[in-house]
Design an enzyme around this catalytic site. Structure first.
Site, mmCIF file in Angstrom:
data_model
loop_
_atom_site.group_PDB
_atom_site.id
_atom_site.type_symbol
_atom_site.label_atom_id
_atom_site.label_comp_id
_atom_site.label_asym_id
_atom_site.label_seq_id
_atom_site.Cartn_x
_atom_site.Cartn_y
_atom_site.Cartn_z
ATOM 1 N N ILE A 1 0.810 -1.222 0.000
ATOM 2 C CA ILE A 1 0.000 0.000 0.000
ATOM 3 C C ILE A 1 0.843 1.271 0.000
ATOM 4 O O ILE A 1 0.336 2.356 -0.278
ATOM 5 C CB ILE A 1 -0.975 0.031 1.200
ATOM 6 C CG1 ILE A 1 -0.226 -0.089 2.528
ATOM 7 C CG2 ILE A 1 -2.038 -1.046 1.061
ATOM 8 C CD1 ILE A 1 -1.139 0.099 3.747
ATOM 9 N N ASP A 15 10.505 12.322 12.326
ATOM 10 C CA ASP A 15 9.854 12.597 11.037
ATOM 11 C C ASP A 15 8.405 13.030 11.266
ATOM 12 O O ASP A 15 7.480 12.449 10.712
ATOM 13 C CB ASP A 15 9.910 11.348 10.147
ATOM 14 C CG ASP A 15 9.456 11.615 8.717
ATOM 15 O OD1 ASP A 15 9.511 12.787 8.287
ATOM 16 O OD2 ASP A 15 9.042 10.663 8.030
#
Length: 217
Positions: A8, A128
């Protein structure tokens, strides 16, 4: 390719699959080899990152911070099996009409700031922080921190300030006119993070360095 798994997402560091696992949906995160590194060194560094990510996720869960539950860590194959979160990202939410409502932004900002403060209290640095790595659970709407692939444990004030700066830059570049919302995130962060005064003071220094770099090109 992983059996019975659907790819995905693919990033610079890993592939993400959706798969059935123990009668539920799960995510498999697979770190792939870096061909420019010596194979032995690459295997060692990749294994270290897999273990570090799983440990940071578990550390957050123990502190009651909403993150995906880790089901299985396969260090040999560089795989982490974890909970699949039903819901949308904060990034997706903010581009919808509902996400433009000031009251919804305020509530969401409070949850984000609180979660980040708790995370920094246990010395986990995400590495992040973007609005794509903040999810909202479909049923409860609660904020889930995801993608700890660059995470690490640090007591350094600067590391935590840089974490916040990365998120601020993500807001500025991706979501115009959300300055008020980010200020609300910082306000909530200040209430939940024990060292917030020092971290937010350092954040000012990090911002200044960032502006200087932009001016110098």
């Amino acid at each position: 390719m992983i059996d019975n798994a659907e790819l995905i997402k693919q990033g610079a560091e890993a592939k993400v699959y959706l798969t059935p696992y123990l009668q539920r949906k799960a995510i498999i995160k697979e770190r792939f080899p870096k061909t420019y590194r010596h194979p032995t060194l690459d295997k060692k560094l990749t294994s270290r990152r897999v273990i570090q990510e799983a440990r940071c996720l578990n550390r957050c869960q123990k502190a009651q911070i909403d993150t995906p539950t880790v089901y299985l860590v396969d260090v040999d194959r560089s795989l982490i099996y974890m909970e699949h979160i039903e819901g949308c990202s904060v990034r997706e939410f903010l581009v919808t009409a509902e996400g433009q409502v000031p009251e919804r932004q305020t509530a969401l900002a409070g949850e984000i700031g609180r979660a980040l403060g708790l995370m920094h209290n246990i010395d986990v640095v995400h590495g992040d922080l973007t609005t794509s790595n903040l999810l909202m659970r479909e049923e409860s709407g609660s904020v889930v921190l995801i993608d700890f692939g660059l995470s690490y444990v640090s007591q350094l004030i600067e590391d935590k300030a840089v974490d916040l700066y990365v998120l601020e830059r993500a807001f500025i570049s991706t979501h115009p006119n959300t300055e008020v919302m980010f200020a609300q995130i910082i306000e909530a962060y200040g209430k939940s993070c024990k060292a917030s005064k020092q971290i937010l003071k350092k954040l000012e220094d990090v911002r200044l360095r960032g502006r200087k770099r932009s001016m110098l090109g």
